[in-house]
Design an enzyme around this catalytic site. Structure first.
Site, PDB file in Angstrom:
ATOM      1  N   GLU A   1       0.919  -1.226   0.045  1.00 40.48           N
ATOM      2  CA  GLU A   1      -0.078  -0.073  -0.129  1.00 40.48           C
ATOM      3  C   GLU A   1       0.904   1.258  -0.047  1.00 40.48           C
ATOM      4  O   GLU A   1       1.951   1.207   0.873  1.00 40.48           O
ATOM      5  CB  GLU A   1      -0.908  -0.113   1.363  1.00 40.48           C
ATOM      6  CG  GLU A   1      -1.716   1.302   1.444  1.00 40.48           C
ATOM      7  CD  GLU A   1      -2.740   1.199   2.695  1.00 40.48           C
ATOM      8  OE1 GLU A   1      -3.639   0.299   2.808  1.00 40.48           O
ATOM      9  OE2 GLU A   1      -2.226   2.042   3.386  1.00 40.48           O
TER      10      GLU A   1
ATOM     11  N   ASP B   1     -19.209  -5.559  15.204  1.00 44.80           N
ATOM     12  CA  ASP B   1     -19.049  -5.333  14.181  1.00 44.80           C
ATOM     13  C   ASP B   1     -19.612  -6.155  12.923  1.00 44.80           C
ATOM     14  O   ASP B   1     -19.819  -5.805  11.741  1.00 44.80           O
ATOM     15  CB  ASP B   1     -17.692  -4.863  13.763  1.00 44.80           C
ATOM     16  CG  ASP B   1     -17.136  -3.677  14.686  1.00 44.80           C
ATOM     17  OD1 ASP B   1     -18.051  -3.029  15.011  1.00 44.80           O
ATOM     18  OD2 ASP B   1     -15.922  -3.257  14.969  1.00 44.80           O
TER      19      ASP B   1
END
EC number: 1.5.1.53
Length: 641
Positions: A20, A172
């Site tokens: 990344e 979540d």
């Protein structure tokens, strides 16, 4: 090519990894990132690489450019990050259309930062409130053209809009299932340093009663530790925990930055091995948040065995024997160990001049012109930092945030968050209250220096011990309405192991020129320039939100204000102030003023006060070049005791 198709082709027993990158803040940093990506792509062979997306689409143009470069020039499948809240739909549409035009097939759909208040979004109603909205939109408009990734949080995610809720990864899961059912193809996690947290999370997800997540690729995100400060900052921003055993080792290693990096490499290697041993073959890839640096990533890949596994896969796919030999040689897999010995050459970097051009390999390389040319044939050992070529390739490995070298791809606060407040609105209001006149702002700056509050909008952590050594001067300067956001004292040859001023490897000496950075009003700036413009010991940079800029520095000049001298090494310049870096921070600093103002409703006294500051204040950096005169800067600023 789609990421899920690439993963499907990985044979059993092999491994993959991806990288990344984030858009650099300067043009020369972007040029040098291109060279670094070339080297990392050829030497380390990532399965794919991703490019981050700035807050509210602020880096859209550069992010898309980098993704295009990966896809078309480097032939590396690119994944473009997209955040959807607080972003105009037109920006999202343009990004998706451009990505398709360039052949980019992969999108990481993220929520991003919500607006600070109802006024912040100028009354517009966004179609995207959550990441799932973006996933649905992409699927509805583009069908299965894009391979869509989403985020997951092994340690739980805290919503800044509901800060009273504690982190709970199990809470979540329904949201993650919703994103997958809306069309997500793969998952990349938030960074973490507790391997057990990921192992537990992955096992729960795979065995969830819904079966919705049983087979979807889950890629754990890995962020190498580049410095003690950046680790503390990133873990606070991301909400991830650090094992106490790791923190003990890091605390013992301070201020040896090289030792901290090496400890980080060891921890990540152990973490990767532990994950691989405990997920029953369900996870065999890792996503490296490189922070635009390469050495730690290279060492982790080599020491963990991931590079060897990746090489075996690539080797099996190569039919051209000549290409095979060339690649093997570049990876140093056939080279004797002696070729990895480090070579030291004399430095060509004058550090004591008032304002010398920045050098890396030649005296013709200035701030605006330097390019990293170690690309096509640089072997893997170069990425590791071995030899003279390795030193040139990793010349910026000791980063220093926005006071670092502006030519570095990693220049700036390397957290990917951009110019934001880094605090939920409720917490920010508790910290800074409701200022109504300039004396209230002065008080906030002084309270931060005295450690009465833990942060100001531009500095999201308590003041350093080093800053406390000049606190009495800073308090008086702020009392004069010169609001300081950066400073350092003069230091003449302190040991690199000094607990206050030390940094870098052991056995060295560190030097500092005193400087201060602050917001001043126009009249005070004019008086200062009239008095000190022609003084050879003083360099200043000044700019405002109206694109006005003033300086007495030569064109393309730069001042090394912190440097270290170490046994068997070239001189390392960790802190450099130049026009290009000042202007990059100038823009961001006034964006932070705007973010602070947006905490308050329109036409309120606090909003009006901060908007007036945006219009009336100048950001000024003042450097005093005589590092042997500890009080030189304060005499210039007429701060006497």
């Amino acid at each position: 090519m789609k990421i899920v198709d690439l993963i499907d082709k990985i044979p059993n027993g092999n491994a993959f990894y991806s990288f990344e990158y984030f858009p650099p803040k300067t043009t020369v940093g972007l040029e040098n990132l291109s060279s670094r990506i070339t080297r990392m792509s050829r030497n380390m062979m990532p399965l794919f690489s991703s490019v981050t997306w700035g807050t509210a689409g602020s880096t859209a143009e550069v992010s898309i450019y980098l993704a295009k470069m990966l896809e078309q020039h480097h032939k590396i499948p690119a994944c473009l990050h997209l955040t959807c809240t607080n972003v105009d739909k037109a920006i999202i549409d343009k990004a998706l259309e451009t990505a398709k035009e360039y052949g980019i097939r992969n999108i990481l759909a993220l929520r991003g930062d919500p607006p600070l208040n109802s006024d912040h979004w100028e009354g517009k109603v966004s179609e995207f409130e959550h990441a799932v909205d973006l996933v649905r939109y992409i699927r509805e408009k583009y069908g299965d053209y894009f391979c869509i990734g989403v985020a997951a949080y092994p340690e739980g995610h805290v919503d800044s809009n509901v800060p009273e809720l504690s982190k709970d990864p199990l809470r979540d899961i329904p949201f993650l299932i919703e994103k997958v059912e809306a069309g997500a193809d793969f998952i990349i996690t938030q960074i973490f340093y507790e391997p057990e947290a990921f192992i537990k999370f992955e096992n729960f997800v795979r065995n969830h009663s819904s079966n919705a997540l049983r087979n979807i690729p889950i890629i754990p995100a890995i962020m190498p530790i580049q410095s003690y400060g950046s680790l503390k900052r990133m873990t606070r921003l991301c909400g991830c925990s650090v094992p106490s055993s790791l923190m003990q080792r890091l605390n013992a290693a301070k201020p040896d930055d090289e030792a901290i990096k090496n400890i980080g490499v060891e921890h990540i290697v152990d973490m990767i091995k532990k994950i691989m041993d405990n997920v029953q073959g369900r996870v065999h890839g890792f996503h490296f948040c490189t922070l635009n640096l390469e050495r730690s990533v290279a060492l982790i890949l080599k020491n963990s065995g991931l590079l060897t596994k990746r090489w075996k896969q690539v080797e099996s796919e190569m039919e051209d024997e000549k290409l095979l030999r060339t690649t093997r040689k570049r990876l140093s897999l056939d080279e004797p160990a002696e070729l990895h010995n480090q070579v030291v050459v004399p430095s060509q970097q004058p550090v004591a001049d008032k304002s010398s051009n920045l050098f890396v390999t030649s005296k013709q390389s200035s701030v605006s012109g330097h390019k990293d040319n170690l690309t096509e044939e640089a072997p893997f050992s170069v990425s590791e930092g071995s030899g003279v070529l390795g030193r040139q390739a990793n010349w910026d490995d000791f980063t220093n945030g926005r006071f670092g070298d502006p030519r570095s791809p990693a220049y700036g606060e390397i957290d990917g968050y951009g110019p934001t407040l880094h605090f939920p609105p409720s917490e920010a209001l508790k910290l800074w209250g409701y200022p109504v006149d300039e004396s209230d702002i002065t008080s906030l700056f002084q309270k931060h220096i005295m450690s009465d509050i833990s942060a100001i909008p531009w500095i999201d952590e308590p003041v350093e011990v080093e800053t406390k050594t000049i606190a009495k001067y800073l308090l008086k300067l702020n009392g004069n309405s010169w609001w300081t956001v950066g400073s350092q004292p003069a230091v003449n040859g302190a040991p690199s192991a000094d607990p206050v001023f030390g940094w870098g490897p052991k056995g060295g000496r560190v030097f500092q020129k005193a400087f201060v950075e602050c917001f001043v009003n126009g009249k005070d700036l004019k008086d200062f320039i009239t008095k000190w413009h022609d003084n050879p010991q003083v360099t200043y940079y000044a700019g405002n939100n109206k694109s006005e800029f003033l300086t007495n520095a030569p064109k393309d000049g730069a001042s090394a204000v912190t440097w270290g001298v170490y046994p068997g090494r070239e001189i390392i310049q960790s802190t450099i102030i130049a026009e290009v870096s000042f202007k990059a921070w100038l823009s961001e600093s006034f964006q932070v003023w705007g973010e602070w103002a947006n905490l308050y409703s329109k036409n309120t006294p606090s909003r009006k006060l901060l908007e007036n500051c945006i219009n009336d204040r100048w950001l000024v950096t003042v450097i005093h070049h005589d590092f042997m005169d500890k009080n030189g800067l304060w005499k210039v600023l007429e701060i006497d005791f």
